[in-house]
Design an enzyme around this catalytic site. Structure first.
Site, PDB file in Angstrom:
ATOM      1  N   THR A  42       0.827  -1.201   0.000  1.00  0.00           N
ATOM      2  CA  THR A  42       0.000   0.000   0.000  1.00  0.00           C
ATOM      3  C   THR A  42       0.862   1.252   0.000  1.00  0.00           C
ATOM      4  O   THR A  42       0.451   2.295  -0.512  1.00  0.00           O
ATOM      5  CB  THR A  42      -0.935  -0.003   1.222  1.00  0.00           C
ATOM      6  OG1 THR A  42      -1.682  -1.220   1.224  1.00  0.00           O
ATOM      7  CG2 THR A  42      -1.896   1.162   1.183  1.00  0.00           C
TER       8      THR A  42
ATOM      9  N   TYR B  36       6.755 -11.788   5.457  1.00  0.00           N
ATOM     10  CA  TYR B  36       5.664 -11.153   4.709  1.00  0.00           C
ATOM     11  C   TYR B  36       5.361 -12.030   3.500  1.00  0.00           C
ATOM     12  O   TYR B  36       6.156 -12.105   2.565  1.00  0.00           O
ATOM     13  CB  TYR B  36       6.114  -9.743   4.321  1.00  0.00           C
ATOM     14  CG  TYR B  36       5.152  -8.840   3.595  1.00  0.00           C
ATOM     15  CD1 TYR B  36       3.886  -9.235   3.184  1.00  0.00           C
ATOM     16  CD2 TYR B  36       5.544  -7.529   3.308  1.00  0.00           C
ATOM     17  CE1 TYR B  36       3.047  -8.367   2.520  1.00  0.00           C
ATOM     18  CE2 TYR B  36       4.716  -6.651   2.647  1.00  0.00           C
ATOM     19  CZ  TYR B  36       3.462  -7.072   2.254  1.00  0.00           C
ATOM     20  OH  TYR B  36       2.635  -6.200   1.583  1.00  0.00           O
TER      21      TYR B  36
ATOM     22  N   LYS C 281       3.030 -12.166   8.298  1.00  0.00           N
ATOM     23  CA  LYS C 281       1.908 -11.447   7.693  1.00  0.00           C
ATOM     24  C   LYS C 281       1.459 -12.244   6.481  1.00  0.00           C
ATOM     25  O   LYS C 281       2.240 -12.473   5.554  1.00  0.00           O
ATOM     26  CB  LYS C 281       2.321 -10.037   7.280  1.00  0.00           C
ATOM     27  CG  LYS C 281       1.257  -9.269   6.499  1.00  0.00           C
ATOM     28  CD  LYS C 281       1.788  -7.906   6.081  1.00  0.00           C
ATOM     29  CE  LYS C 281       0.743  -7.092   5.333  1.00  0.00           C
ATOM     30  NZ  LYS C 281       0.566  -7.533   3.937  1.00  0.00           N
TER      31      LYS C 281
ATOM     32  N   VAL D  43      -3.139  -6.686   9.251  1.00  0.00           N
ATOM     33  CA  VAL D  43      -2.506  -5.552   8.572  1.00  0.00           C
ATOM     34  C   VAL D  43      -3.469  -5.133   7.479  1.00  0.00           C
ATOM     35  O   VAL D  43      -3.782  -5.915   6.582  1.00  0.00           O
ATOM     36  CB  VAL D  43      -1.141  -5.923   7.973  1.00  0.00           C
ATOM     37  CG1 VAL D  43      -0.519  -4.705   7.294  1.00  0.00           C
ATOM     38  CG2 VAL D  43      -0.212  -6.448   9.063  1.00  0.00           C
TER      39      VAL D  43
END
Length: 269
Positions: free
Chosen positions: A45, A134, A162, A203
């Site tokens: 993002t 991640y 994540k 998240v």
């Protein structure tokens, strides 16, 4: 351990496309008006793929300074070049990051042995900071298999994972690790079932513009408040239809709410 909603922060750029860190303090104040559990800087993002390493570190430092200890700042340091990811990790720590995360190797397909080596290399660059794997296979082109992740549990500073994955079935193998490490869902569409399964952190890209909405939704799901969940999911669905998680559309929504953090480098039109 991280708890609650972690904001996947947007990165401010001016109309010429230059990084504009002057906008970060006001943006952080806006985010922290909601009960968020942390701020992730320089993730998907945050348009990290469009930024130089120097820009990424400058943004991390500015977010850390603006947060001032009010919420942990998790710096994304993933890079296609492992050596550069290690340098980013070291520099992010120096810039004030509270924790680190790195996406899997991206663009070129790699095997699980290479994924294992990459994460050990990057996490080992700053052993004093908590490190989070991640996993976003749709964006990176590579995933970490649950067995590979389990092999990483011997890393002293491995703090969590994540999971930006498409289905709840892809999250399930990690649920038994809850309480041992932080297991974070990175897909807002899975926030409710993840919370109901005992998940303690998400998240959220949509939290970058509506932190209160995501904090309330996650709390309602954890508390099994069905009426509140139904209402808040409908609100989230309307937001997702408007933005499709695209940085330029998210910034337009934020601007309409009175918080202007400038333009996006990734544009959908």
């Amino acid at each position: 351990m991280i708890d609650g909603v972690v904001v996947a922060a947007l990165t401010p750029f001016d109309d010429a496309g230059a990084l504009d860190v002057r906008r970060i303090p006001g943006y952080v104040d806006f985010l922290l008006e909601a009960p968020v559990g942390g701020i992730m800087v320089g993730g998907t993002t945050g348009e990290f793929v469009t930024m130089t390493s120097d820009e990424r570190i400058e943004a991390i430092g500015a977010f850390a300074a603006a947060a001032g200890g009010r919420a942990p700042v998790i710096a994304h340091v993933g890079h296609a070049a492992p050596a550069e990811a290690c340098r980013l990790a070291t520099r992010a720590a120096e810039a004030g990051a509270d924790a680190l995360t790195a996406i899997t190797p991206y663009f070129h397909p790699v095997g699980q042995a290479a994924v294992d080596a990459y994460f050990r290399h990057v996490a080992g660059a700053v052993p004093a900071l908590p490190f989070h794997v991640y996993n976003y296979p749709d964006a990176s082109g590579n995933r970490i298999a649950p067995a590979t992740f389990r092999a990483l549990l011997d890393m002293p500073n491995l703090a969590g994972v994540k999971l930006s994955v498409g289905t709840f079935a892809e999250v399930e193998p990690y649920l038994e690790l809850l309480g041992k490490i932080t297991v974070m869902s990175g897909n807002d569409a899975l926030a409710v079932p993840f919370a109901e399964a005992g998940g303690t952190a998400i998240v959220s890209g949509n939290a970058s513009v509506r932190p209160r909405l995501m904090a309330d939704l996650f709390a309602a799901a954890r508390g099994r408040d069905a009426a509140a969940v139904e209402r808040l999911v409908a609100e989230l669905d309307r937001l997702r239809e408007r933005t499709a998680a695209a940085p330029d559309r998210l910034k337009a929504v934020l601007r309409a709410s009175g918080v202007d953090i400038g333009s996006a480098r990734v544009r959908t039109a």
